[in-house]
Design a protein around this motif. Sequence first.
Motif, PDB file in Angstrom:
ATOM      1  N   ALA A  12      -4.945   5.837  -6.177  1.00 41.99           N
ATOM      2  CA  ALA A  12      -4.065   6.975  -5.872  1.00 41.99           C
ATOM      3  C   ALA A  12      -2.680   6.506  -5.434  1.00 41.99           C
ATOM      4  CB  ALA A  12      -4.698   7.833  -4.782  1.00 41.99           C
ATOM      5  N   VAL A  13      -2.622   5.461  -4.594  1.00 42.85           N
ATOM      6  CA  VAL A  13      -1.333   4.920  -4.152  1.00 42.85           C
ATOM      7  C   VAL A  13      -0.569   4.340  -5.335  1.00 42.85           C
ATOM      8  CG1 VAL A  13      -0.211   3.141  -2.748  1.00 42.85           C
ATOM      9  CG2 VAL A  13      -2.102   4.468  -1.797  1.00 42.85           C
ATOM     10  N   LEU A  14      -1.266   3.587  -6.178  1.00 41.78           N
ATOM     11  CA  LEU A  14      -0.610   2.974  -7.334  1.00 41.78           C
ATOM     12  C   LEU A  14      -0.110   4.043  -8.300  1.00 41.78           C
ATOM     13  CD1 LEU A  14       0.078   0.143  -8.330  1.00 41.78           C
ATOM     14  CD2 LEU A  14      -2.056   0.112  -9.624  1.00 41.78           C
ATOM     15  N   ALA A  15      -0.868   5.128  -8.445  1.00 37.28           N
ATOM     16  CA  ALA A  15      -0.444   6.229  -9.318  1.00 37.28           C
ATOM     17  C   ALA A  15       0.854   6.846  -8.797  1.00 37.28           C
ATOM     18  CB  ALA A  15      -1.544   7.283  -9.408  1.00 37.28           C
ATOM     19  N   GLU A  16       0.954   7.008  -7.477  1.00 40.20           N
ATOM     20  CA  GLU A  16       2.176   7.580  -6.904  1.00 40.20           C
ATOM     21  C   GLU A  16       3.356   6.610  -7.045  1.00 40.20           C
ATOM     22  OE1 GLU A  16       3.919   9.409  -2.703  1.00 40.20           O
ATOM     23  OE2 GLU A  16       1.742   9.241  -2.978  1.00 40.20           O
ATOM     24  N   LEU A  17       3.085   5.313  -6.888  1.00 43.64           N
ATOM     25  CA  LEU A  17       4.153   4.320  -7.048  1.00 43.64           C
ATOM     26  C   LEU A  17       4.681   4.303  -8.482  1.00 43.64           C
ATOM     27  CD1 LEU A  17       2.736   1.277  -5.011  1.00 43.64           C
ATOM     28  CD2 LEU A  17       4.574   2.839  -4.344  1.00 43.64           C
ATOM     29  N   GLY A  18       3.775   4.571  -9.442  1.00 42.24           N
ATOM     30  CA  GLY A  18       4.195   4.567 -10.845  1.00 42.24           C
ATOM     31  C   GLY A  18       4.881   5.846 -11.274  1.00 42.24           C
ATOM     32  N   ALA A  56       5.145   7.401  -0.878  1.00 40.84           N
ATOM     33  CA  ALA A  56       4.650   6.037  -1.071  1.00 40.84           C
ATOM     34  C   ALA A  56       5.760   5.086  -1.519  1.00 40.84           C
ATOM     35  CB  ALA A  56       3.506   6.026  -2.087  1.00 40.84           C
ATOM     36  N   ILE A  57       6.665   5.583  -2.373  1.00 41.24           N
ATOM     37  CA  ILE A  57       7.748   4.716  -2.867  1.00 41.24           C
ATOM     38  C   ILE A  57       8.674   4.322  -1.727  1.00 41.24           C
ATOM     39  CG2 ILE A  57       9.784   4.630  -4.350  1.00 41.24           C
ATOM     40  CD1 ILE A  57       8.289   6.268  -6.405  1.00 41.24           C
ATOM     41  N   GLN A  58       9.012   5.291  -0.872  1.00 40.90           N
ATOM     42  CA  GLN A  58       9.873   4.979   0.267  1.00 40.90           C
ATOM     43  C   GLN A  58       9.206   3.979   1.208  1.00 40.90           C
ATOM     44  OE1 GLN A  58      10.746   9.506   0.828  1.00 40.90           O
ATOM     45  NE2 GLN A  58      12.121   8.416   2.201  1.00 40.90           N
ATOM     46  N   VAL A  59       7.913   4.173   1.467  1.00 42.36           N
ATOM     47  CA  VAL A  59       7.181   3.256   2.356  1.00 42.36           C
ATOM     48  C   VAL A  59       7.120   1.866   1.735  1.00 42.36           C
ATOM     49  CG1 VAL A  59       4.957   2.775   3.455  1.00 42.36           C
ATOM     50  CG2 VAL A  59       5.804   5.123   3.340  1.00 42.36           C
ATOM     51  N   SER A  72      -9.933   4.956 -12.388  1.00 48.00           N
ATOM     52  CA  SER A  72      -8.585   5.419 -12.045  1.00 48.00           C
ATOM     53  C   SER A  72      -7.669   4.238 -11.772  1.00 48.00           C
ATOM     54  CB  SER A  72      -8.652   6.335 -10.818  1.00 48.00           C
ATOM     55  OG  SER A  72      -7.346   6.594 -10.330  1.00 48.00           O
ATOM     56  N   LEU A  73      -8.135   3.275 -10.988  1.00 46.42           N
ATOM     57  CA  LEU A  73      -7.335   2.081 -10.697  1.00 46.42           C
ATOM     58  C   LEU A  73      -7.126   1.258 -11.959  1.00 46.42           C
ATOM     59  CD1 LEU A  73      -5.904   0.194  -8.757  1.00 46.42           C
ATOM     60  CD2 LEU A  73      -8.126  -0.787  -8.130  1.00 46.42           C
ATOM     61  N   GLU A  74      -8.179   1.156 -12.775  1.00 43.19           N
ATOM     62  CA  GLU A  74      -8.079   0.437 -14.045  1.00 43.19           C
ATOM     63  C   GLU A  74      -6.991   1.040 -14.925  1.00 43.19           C
ATOM     64  OE1 GLU A  74     -10.797  -0.116 -18.089  1.00 43.19           O
ATOM     65  OE2 GLU A  74     -11.757   0.470 -16.198  1.00 43.19           O
TER      66      GLU A  74
END
Length: 608
Positions: free
Chosen positions: A118-124, A91-94, A167-169
């Motif tokens: 889930a995407v934001l968790a991977e970015l963090g 996700a970070i590379q994308v 989760s998003l919160e």
Amino acid sequence: MLTKHDEGKQQKGGGKKRRNPDDKGGEGGERKRKRSTKAVKSQGHGSKKHLDGDAVGYFRRVGERLGESFEDDEEREIFVENVLTEVKGKAIQVAMDQTGSITLERLLQVSSLNQVGAVLAELGGESGSEFMGVSCDRCGGHVVESAVRQMSRWAESTTEEEESVSSLEAQVLSLSLVVRENSAEFVRHVHGSHVVRTLLHVLGGCIGPPPTQTRPGTKESSIIPQLTDFEIPTSFWYELKSLTETLMENVNLSVTDVITSAVFQTMLTVCHRKRPKLCKQLLKGIMEYLISLSAAPGVSPLLVFLKDQASSRLMETIIQLSPKRLLRELYKNHLKGRLVDLALHPIANFPIQRLTAASAKYKLFLRVFDELVEGLEAILAAGHMGVIVQLAEGCAESKEKQGEIMRCLLDAFHCAEPGSRHAACLPLFMSLLTYEVYYQSDTAEGSAQKETPLSSISYHGSLLVQALAKFKDRSLLLASLRTLSPADLLTLASDRAGSHVLQALITTSSDKGRGKILKRLEGQYVRIACSRLGSRVLEAAWSSASVSQRQSIAQELVQSENQLRSDQFARHVWAKFALSHFTQRRAHWQEIQTGESKKRKLFSDILE
């Protein structure tokens, strides 16, 4: 006073054009931004891996598919799930790839909140350690913003989705924690600061429309986006206060760095809308800091900030949002006796415009007016028309000093004496030229004015007349309008700036006054209807006209039916005025118009 050469230098802001702090460039912070960028690269993304050619092609095709329609929601959900499967683990590379980030932004807008979380968790990354590097990347920052913005869908979630929402919160709160721990770097960073501003909006519960993808070389809209309120979790209420307290620790940066200044402006705007008490505390804290700074003996430090490129925008926001007491103290202790000098300054005149607008609701406006009107002609000569327009707007809103400002304007444009020159005030105000320049007269007294075709209607001249049209006594403007020739009236109706003037004068007049204006327009209705701008003026006139006035307009228009029906603008006028009905069933048409007129009058009485 203004000449044609001077008028050509006018800027829409009422003075020298300033760089917008929302832009991702800017002055006065270049070295700091470079240092911030180096600091961000040291977080582990100085040598990031890029997507290979096949991956870039894949995400380009995904972006194209997202621009097409899906057969149903199920097909779209399957497609999104499949693409996010490809994103997982990289996700970070994308996010930090130009093509990938644009596609991922759009994908998040149609993803479920669970998927966004889930995407934001991977970015963090683990414990949010990667948030800073991604947020401060020129592509990654946009993806983080898009993910955070999806919290605006929180109230739409069902009971089954509560776990995914939490989760998003949690990820949004994790991002906010990272921002608080690295606030000085974030607020100074050209890309990271935008993430902070979006975070402030989301934590506050109000957000604007999603930013559009603009191509290089295209102009961005200067229209201020309208904010939309949405419900937020209770945790965001407390987190916003914690974030603002941390940002206030960097208040010193807000007056020296244009990017940080923009963050503070967003903070104040959001809190003023959603947390008024917190906003007052923030305003008080910022003002106390600014006043505490040293300046020359006997000189307020605020005068320095009002004239500075970076801090003047923050001062504008402070003045706009200040309560009555703070405004009064600001004027009494720092600005009294200095308004004219500030209004003549190329940068400080903008905060003075905000002060004039903010004080119009209070008695303070009378003091501001009395001080500024003394230098009205000098302000006009400096070309800072925004100050003059705002002064006229303030008189219209407060219903005070209307006669006095009109007399001062007549003097400034050299049409006060002799009284015969009053008839020329409208073209002079619209063109921002003195009587002698407009009519090319060398003598002060002058004889009868020459027939001069209406021309050079300026943007600020139009705004000035629109403000004057709101005055209780509009007799001078209407009398001047009646002296214009039919050709001048057609020019006025078809001009980008002039059309707004004619529309304002028609719609604010009484039935009798409106009738006199429409009488002067007879014989021009067809040409006005065939004009892009004139057709809008005609529609506005129709909306406020009486039944008899509508009948006169319709009678003239139906004689050119073929021309109107075939014209790209006039055909809308033909349909809206129901002119086919007018020609075939006039009695029924008149009955409908009478009903509409009564309904309009009823609503007008209720509103009054």
